[in-house]
Design an enzyme around this catalytic site. Structure first.
Site, short mmCIF file in Angstrom:
data_model
loop_
_atom_site.label_atom_id
_atom_site.label_comp_id
_atom_site.label_asym_id
_atom_site.label_seq_id
_atom_site.Cartn_x
_atom_site.Cartn_y
_atom_site.Cartn_z
N THR A 1 -5.81 11.55 -5.43
CA THR A 1 -5.00 12.69 -5.87
C THR A 1 -3.60 12.66 -5.25
OG1 THR A 1 -5.68 14.07 -4.02
CG2 THR A 1 -7.08 14.17 -5.99
N SER B 1 0.83 -1.22 0.00
CA SER B 1 0.00 0.00 0.00
C SER B 1 0.86 1.26 0.00
CB SER B 1 -0.90 0.03 1.23
OG SER B 1 -1.75 -1.06 1.20
N GLU C 1 -7.83 7.80 -9.09
CA GLU C 1 -7.28 6.75 -8.21
C GLU C 1 -6.57 7.36 -7.00
OE1 GLU C 1 -9.23 4.25 -9.89
OE2 GLU C 1 -7.68 3.11 -8.86
#
Ligand SMILES: Cc1cc2nc3c(=O)[nH]c(=O)nc-3n(C[C@H](O)[C@H](O)[C@H](O)COP(=O)(O)OP(=O)(O)OC[C@H]3O[C@@H](n4cnc5c(N)ncnc54)[C@H](O)[C@@H]3O)c2cc1C
Length: 404
Positions: free
Chosen positions: A383, A331, A381
């Site tokens: 900013t 992530s 997706e």
């Protein structure tokens, strides 16, 4: 400069993607920039070719699909260069051709990545070959995707969806839309699930298409859901609301899609760098890799700085994709890659316009278009600012409530 070799098994795919970008996307780039909302028919032929490759097993991640984490990758089996890496490499090539056209490629939508990431085996089979857009954004919710107001209520064997989604890429052209909706607003983020809604389902209406700054070849739709009923089997993943897991399930999609958007940014900015280099050389500017940038002309120094910026984004993107292939939590790296590549592409393409002067600004070449096309890659997706927030939270060990 670090020079990474493309994995041998992916060389053919990358070379094919480059041929397509050069011979099909680039030549049609200006045409569909001018003819906004016109369907790029040339892409149908390409889709048929990609389907053929997929069936023969010769293609692995030829577009924005196929980013499911490989089951067989693991520490005991050694490192793996898999579908995620193949996807970022081939998407970069395609976006060297044209970002808007890549986003319009049948069966290669961002919704396909969501399906690939979250669907169970039965769903993967059922939605095979379906072109899916992804609908998260709403009039009152963009960056704060936990604030989704669209609802999905179970009624017998169907979910009934109500709400409005805006700025849905491929929202009109795709065969289906992956819609994010909440099962129960009172349970917060954990209740947000994604649903596959096939085109033509009663209650789903495309209200309008947007006129945009860039990626005009890609359709961007507002879609209304009014008592739209979908089979309960179309909820992707588990219907359980696990408040401990929170948003993690739905957000997992982004770990796969953010590196893809980063690779789009790499492609369009590489196109701008290559053309600018040619133009500088034609103008007699010498770019010397053996001398410090600041000891060279201002134009050469700027160019070298842009290339270094591109390389940093490139490495971060490869890292994020490689980690996904090797089942490592990525992530933070996915957000780092997206933040860096989105910012880099916006800066680089605009600076290329600047360096090329009137040629850069005029429609005689594609530099001005690439500067317009790249901005969206720093927006959708998640900013630039949101990616930085995510990275900061992870590095500092803060929750979203503690750092917002
Ligand atoms: C061409 C196009 C295609 C798109 N395609 C899709 C799609 O396919 N599917 C989909 O669901 N959405 C899509 N989007 C929507 C896109 O994902 C959103 O625009 C994006 O998430 C930002 O949301 P917003 O526009 O509501 O801006 P906002 O969330 O209102 O943000 C406005 C500004 O404030 C900043 N900001 C917000 N919160 C913070 C914070 N906490 N700290 C610092 N700064 C902050 C943002 O970075 C931004 O600069 C698309 C948008 C465009 C323009």
């Amino acid at each position: 400069m670090i020079n990474l070799e493309t994995p041998k098994k992916q060389k053919a795919l990358i070379s094919q993607a480059h041929q397509v970008a050069m011979n099909l996307l680039r030549p049609n780039s200006r045409k569909y920039d001018k003819a906004e909302h016109e369907y790029p028919v040339e892409l149908d032929m390409l889709a048929a070719m990609i389907d053929g490759l997929s069936e023969s097993g010769a293609s692995e991640g030829a577009g924005a699909a196929g980013v499911r984490r490989s089951e067989d990758a693991g520490a005991d089996k050694g490192v793996k260069n898999g579908t995620n890496l193949a996807s970022v490499l081939s998407i970069q090539e395609m976006c060297w051709g044209d970002v808007g056209l890549l986003l319009s490629m049948p069966r290669q939508g961002l919704g396909n990545s969501a399906i690939a990431s979250v669907a169970n085996e039965e769903q993967l089979e059922r939605f095979k070959g379906v072109w899916a857009g992804m609908a998260i954004t709403e009039p009152g919710c963009g960056s704060d995707s936990a604030n989704i107001q669209t609802t999905a209520v179970l009624d017998g064997d169907e979910y009934v969806i109500n709400g409005e989604k805006i700025f849905v890429t491929a929202g009109d052209r795709a065969d289906a839309i992956v819609v994010w909706a909440t099962l129960d607003k009172s349970l917060g983020r954990a209740a947000i699930k994604s649903f596959v809604v096939r085109k033509g389902t009663p209650g789903m209406t495309v209200e309008r298409l947007e006129h945009k700054l860039g990626i005009k070849a890609s359709d961007t739709a507002t879609i209304r859901f009014e008592d739209c009923r979908v089979p309960k089997e179309n909820l992707l993943g588990s219907p359980e609301i696990d408040t401990k897991q929170g948003f993690a399930g739905a957000m997992a999609t982004f770990d796969n899609t953010r590196p893809l958007v980063a690779s789009m940014a790499l492609g369009v900015s590489r196109a701008a760098l290559e053309l600018t280099r040619d133009l500088l050389e034609q103008a007699g500017v010498v770019i010397d890799y053996d001398r410090p940038a600041l000891a060279q002309s201002a134009a050469a120094a700027t160019y070298l700085q842009m290339e270094a910026d591109w390389e940093a984004a490139h490495l971060l993107t490869l890292q994020a994709a490689w980690m996904a292939d090797n089942r490592k939590a990525n992530s933070t790296e996915a957000s780092m890659a997206k933040a860096k590549a989105g910012r880099m592409a916006t800066d680089v393409t605009l600076r290329c316009v600047e360096l090329a002067g009137t040629v850069g600004y005029s429609e005689q070449d594609l530099l001005e278009k690439w500067a317009r096309d790249s901005k969206i890659l720093d927006i959708f997706e998640g900013t630039q600012q949101i990616q930085q927030l995510i990275v900061a939270r992870r590095i500092l060990g803060k929750t979203s409530a503690e750092l917002k």
